[in-house]
Design an enzyme around this catalytic site. Structure first.
Site, PDB file in Angstrom:
ATOM      1  N   ASP A  76       0.854  -1.197   0.000  1.00  0.00           N
ATOM      2  CA  ASP A  76       0.000   0.000   0.000  1.00  0.00           C
ATOM      3  C   ASP A  76       0.880   1.233   0.000  1.00  0.00           C
ATOM      4  O   ASP A  76       1.989   1.227   0.538  1.00  0.00           O
ATOM      5  CB  ASP A  76      -0.972  -0.002   1.180  1.00  0.00           C
ATOM      6  CG  ASP A  76      -0.278  -0.082   2.534  1.00  0.00           C
ATOM      7  OD1 ASP A  76      -0.023   0.983   3.132  1.00  0.00           O
ATOM      8  OD2 ASP A  76      -0.006  -1.197   2.999  1.00  0.00           O
ATOM      9  N   ASP A 165      -9.472   3.526   6.627  1.00  0.00           N
ATOM     10  CA  ASP A 165      -8.284   3.444   7.475  1.00  0.00           C
ATOM     11  C   ASP A 165      -8.567   4.242   8.741  1.00  0.00           C
ATOM     12  O   ASP A 165      -8.626   5.468   8.715  1.00  0.00           O
ATOM     13  CB  ASP A 165      -7.079   4.018   6.714  1.00  0.00           C
ATOM     14  CG  ASP A 165      -5.827   4.148   7.574  1.00  0.00           C
ATOM     15  OD1 ASP A 165      -5.851   3.728   8.744  1.00  0.00           O
ATOM     16  OD2 ASP A 165      -4.830   4.690   7.068  1.00  0.00           O
ATOM     17  N   GLU A 167      -7.295   4.753  12.671  1.00  0.00           N
ATOM     18  CA  GLU A 167      -6.186   4.468  13.581  1.00  0.00           C
ATOM     19  C   GLU A 167      -5.946   5.674  14.479  1.00  0.00           C
ATOM     20  O   GLU A 167      -6.800   6.552  14.585  1.00  0.00           O
ATOM     21  CB  GLU A 167      -4.931   4.106  12.787  1.00  0.00           C
ATOM     22  CG  GLU A 167      -4.529   5.141  11.736  1.00  0.00           C
ATOM     23  CD  GLU A 167      -3.330   4.695  10.906  1.00  0.00           C
ATOM     24  OE1 GLU A 167      -2.207   4.852  11.407  1.00  0.00           O
ATOM     25  OE2 GLU A 167      -3.529   4.215   9.758  1.00  0.00           O
TER      26      GLU A 167
END
Length: 275
Positions: A76, A165, A167
């Protein structure tokens, strides 16, 4: 005469000092200007950049990885990598790629075209991901921004569903963006539902077990709808986030580039892309 003049000047100066001090005592203090929150995209936040900082990431030799069953190597990227040498990584055995498209509702990856199209042209199965900022806007707004700026999906067998995503907060020490576990679960669900309504696919969720269990309080269950892409920089995937019994992708190292393993065969990866 000079002596008198000297005494007058001294008395005048002293009086001025006293008056200035008195004036200062009665002057309201001026508040320090508030520090503005850093703008979205003021730094390049790639998948796992904050996980690596908070969870003591260390380089892992791929020869030491403990896996059960077949896997497909992938990678990625974000704008941090610039123009990616896709023939090189194809030669290294990478067969899929996720590319950062957006962050919050104010950042688009300036290298997205070269990275997203380049991975496809070399033969990889590719997908896009969105770096979430749950304290900046709601889940629906960020899902729509993502879809409108590269995060869509097509049933061509070469395009993976978009990834959320989520986090550690890159802009402050508040790891969970000031949200309670219940509010965090609701935010993620709103993003997921909006992405599904826009594309017909549930998004994958990228996270780490430590962050997820802390910031959702182990209170949400997305296992029926959303595949999980877990980040853990170690020789095994380890415990998964709450309720997931299996992972779809494992990001196992960020050295020298973010590297991933799909949990299955190439046919399984294509099946995931097709939905």
């Amino acid at each position: 005469m000079p002596a008198r003049s000297h005494r007058w000047v001294s008395r005048t100066t002293a009086s001025a000092v006293v008056l200035a001090c008195l004036a200062a005592l009665h002057t309201p203090a001026t508040a320090a200007p508030a520090t503005a929150a850093p703008s979205e995209g003021s730094a390049d936040h790639s998948a796992g950049s904050q996980i690596a900082m908070h969870e003591d990431a260390a380089p892992v030799d791929t020869a030491d990885l403990v896996v059960n069953g077949p896997t497909v190597p992938g990678m990625d990227v974000s704008s941090h990598q610039g123009d990616v040498d896709w023939p090189h990584w194809w030669g290294q055995g990478k067969r899929f790629a996720y590319v950062k498209a957006t962050e919050g509702t104010g950042y688009r990856n300036p290298k997205f075209g070269q990275q997203y199209d380049g991975s496809y042209q070399i033969g990889m199965v590719r997908g896009a991901y969105h770096f979430a900022l749950p304290d900046r806007s709601d889940g629906a707004a960020q899902a729509n921004y993502f879809v409108d700026n590269g995060g869509g999906w097509s049933p061509d067998g070469r395009t993976l569903p978009g990834t959320l995503d989520i986090e550690y907060n890159p802009y402050s020490d508040d790891k969970c963006y000031g949200l309670t576990p219940e509010a965090m679960v609701a935010w993620i669900r709103q993003f997921s539902d909006t992405y599904r309504a826009r594309t017909g696919r549930w998004p994958m969720i990228y996270t780490s077990t430590l962050w997820w269990d802390k910031c959702t309080g182990r209170g949400g269950d997305f296992t029926v709808t959303n595949p999980v892409w877990v980040a853990r920089y170690a020789d095994s995937v380890g415990p998964l986030p709450h309720r997931w019994a299996a992972h779809a992708i494992w990001q196992h190292t960020s050295t020298p580039i973010d590297q991933d393993l799909f949990n299955g065969t190439m046919d399984d990866l294509v099946a995931l892309a097709r939905g």
